[in-house]
Design a protein around this motif. Sequence first.
Motif, PDB file in Angstrom:
ATOM      1  N   ILE A  93      30.319  51.623 -16.829  1.00 45.78           N
ATOM      2  CA  ILE A  93      28.966  52.034 -16.444  1.00 45.78           C
ATOM      3  C   ILE A  93      27.984  51.147 -17.189  1.00 45.78           C
ATOM      4  CG2 ILE A  93      27.281  53.898 -16.378  1.00 45.78           C
ATOM      5  CD1 ILE A  93      29.560  55.881 -16.293  1.00 45.78           C
ATOM      6  N   LEU A  94      27.201  50.410 -16.424  1.00 48.53           N
ATOM      7  CA  LEU A  94      26.207  49.506 -17.002  1.00 48.53           C
ATOM      8  C   LEU A  94      24.881  50.255 -17.116  1.00 48.53           C
ATOM      9  CD1 LEU A  94      27.079  46.336 -14.886  1.00 48.53           C
ATOM     10  CD2 LEU A  94      27.888  46.927 -17.172  1.00 48.53           C
ATOM     11  N   VAL A  95      24.346  50.281 -18.321  1.00 48.81           N
ATOM     12  CA  VAL A  95      23.139  51.067 -18.604  1.00 48.81           C
ATOM     13  C   VAL A  95      22.022  50.148 -19.066  1.00 48.81           C
ATOM     14  CG1 VAL A  95      22.165  52.968 -19.937  1.00 48.81           C
ATOM     15  CG2 VAL A  95      24.582  53.022 -19.278  1.00 48.81           C
ATOM     16  N   HIS A  96      20.870  50.277 -18.448  1.00 52.12           N
ATOM     17  CA  HIS A  96      19.662  49.605 -18.932  1.00 52.12           C
ATOM     18  C   HIS A  96      18.878  50.657 -19.707  1.00 52.12           C
ATOM     19  CE1 HIS A  96      15.683  47.779 -19.077  1.00 52.12           C
ATOM     20  NE2 HIS A  96      16.206  46.629 -18.653  1.00 52.12           N
TER      21      HIS A  96
ATOM     22  N   VAL B  86      31.189  51.932 -26.360  1.00 52.15           N
ATOM     23  CA  VAL B  86      29.787  51.664 -26.053  1.00 52.15           C
ATOM     24  C   VAL B  86      29.440  50.345 -26.712  1.00 52.15           C
ATOM     25  CG1 VAL B  86      27.409  52.427 -26.322  1.00 52.15           C
ATOM     26  CG2 VAL B  86      29.209  54.118 -25.864  1.00 52.15           C
ATOM     27  N   VAL B  87      29.192  49.308 -25.925  1.00 46.75           N
ATOM     28  CA  VAL B  87      28.944  47.974 -26.467  1.00 46.75           C
ATOM     29  C   VAL B  87      27.707  47.370 -25.810  1.00 46.75           C
ATOM     30  CG1 VAL B  87      31.389  47.564 -26.926  1.00 46.75           C
ATOM     31  CG2 VAL B  87      30.431  46.866 -24.734  1.00 46.75           C
ATOM     32  N   HIS B  88      27.152  46.400 -26.504  1.00 46.55           N
ATOM     33  CA  HIS B  88      26.022  45.659 -25.943  1.00 46.55           C
ATOM     34  C   HIS B  88      26.565  44.490 -25.131  1.00 46.55           C
ATOM     35  CE1 HIS B  88      22.310  43.244 -25.785  1.00 46.55           C
ATOM     36  NE2 HIS B  88      21.689  44.407 -25.952  1.00 46.55           N
ATOM     37  N   MET B  89      25.857  44.113 -24.086  1.00 48.48           N
ATOM     38  CA  MET B  89      26.326  43.037 -23.218  1.00 48.48           C
ATOM     39  C   MET B  89      26.465  41.706 -23.956  1.00 48.48           C
ATOM     40  SD  MET B  89      27.173  43.692 -20.077  1.00 48.48           S
ATOM     41  CE  MET B  89      26.962  42.115 -19.284  1.00 48.48           C
ATOM     42  N   SER B  90      25.721  41.527 -25.027  1.00 51.46           N
ATOM     43  CA  SER B  90      25.850  40.285 -25.789  1.00 51.46           C
ATOM     44  C   SER B  90      27.171  40.233 -26.554  1.00 51.46           C
ATOM     45  CB  SER B  90      24.679  40.127 -26.762  1.00 51.46           C
ATOM     46  OG  SER B  90      24.624  41.222 -27.669  1.00 51.46           O
ATOM     47  N   ASP B  91      27.770  41.414 -26.816  1.00 46.09           N
ATOM     48  CA  ASP B  91      29.092  41.463 -27.439  1.00 46.09           C
ATOM     49  C   ASP B  91      30.199  41.355 -26.402  1.00 46.09           C
ATOM     50  OD1 ASP B  91      27.981  41.827 -29.995  1.00 46.09           O
ATOM     51  OD2 ASP B  91      27.787  43.980 -29.640  1.00 46.09           O
TER      52      ASP B  91
END
Length: 402
Positions: free
Chosen positions: A212-215, A246-251
Amino acid sequence: MQAKLHRWAVADPGRRFDDLFNFVYDPATLQMAFFRVATNQGANTPGVDGITAAWVEEEVGVPGFLDDLRAALKDGSFRPLPVRERLIPKPGGSGKLRKLGIPAFDNLSHSFAMERVRARVKDKRVLALVKAFLKAGVLTELGEHRDTHTGTPQGGILSPLIFNIALTALDEHVMAPWKPGGKMSTPGKRAYRRSRGAPTWRIIRYCDDFVILVHGSREDTHALREDVADVLAPMGLRLSAVKTQVVHMSDGFGFLGFRIRWKRKRGTGKWYVYTFIDDRPVRSLKAKIRALTHKTSQQDLAYVLTRLGQIMRGWAMYFRHAVAKHTFSKLDSFTFWRLAHMLRARHGWNWEQLRRHLTAVTGRWQIAADGVKFYRIESVAVSRYAYRGNKIPSPWPTANPA
């Protein structure tokens, strides 16, 4: 008929279908089902009953076999056989084993799954058949029969379908705000939510793997995670504490063998989302290559080259939409030198003799045997996947061809 049913189902989401069982035992349905089984890679592996597709063709005859199956389905005497359990290595090279044949997720509620099927199917005979497959059980490696009160046995005929039907409840819940009139149904509404500090999200799911991609903020993401857990609970399912992150897209994060990461483009100040090949499938492929190219191996070289070609071609075709050129090149070199070391050890060659035997008329090194050449994985063209939004073509015709 399958295309018609699909069109009717899409046109009327609340429609329940009756009188479907006739299609189950229709001769055309059974003939197509047997053709798909007979042309599958696992066709030579017998089931619990010890029967293979080839045995049916040679000893019984397909028409007679399908006539008997049709009669059993029609009079209600057909009973699904249990799924055969097998121990297979866990991915990642840990050396541990997992059971193939155990229920997927173990705890999928049969009552929940049947409730989802009943929402679209009224035919009691079809419902009874689906339930029979869920309750078919598992035959262990010790020959013991174990009932399956929950879960869908991996390797079972209906398991992927039933599991997908069950998890559409998750899709519907998470994507409900995207429906017409919903709070995220238009680009303008989503932009407005973001301007007010509210999150937006979207789910991408393949069977039981989903992301699930969350903004939004980390707190928004954790809240959505708890919401998803609440949706899965009535199904008898729960999020894996180990695999759910739960990770950030940059990771970046891993999904279906890929590593998806937000990264700055080299030489620019622009940031893009890139799809790389994850480490695990690379390690898995190298393990298969090592097993085929061991120094002590005495397998026919043509066979080794053929198997390597099959394995590497399929692997490359799956990952060719990623940023894969460098990985392909490294794997190509790794495999070539594994073969070179194997041949050197097999024939007792020194490096000069090896070079002389492997140099082709073009002056380049080449490994071949009986017309089978070493398959160069780096020759596979990398074709980056283009975002197509909702324009992905449907395999179902929109009009009645008749």
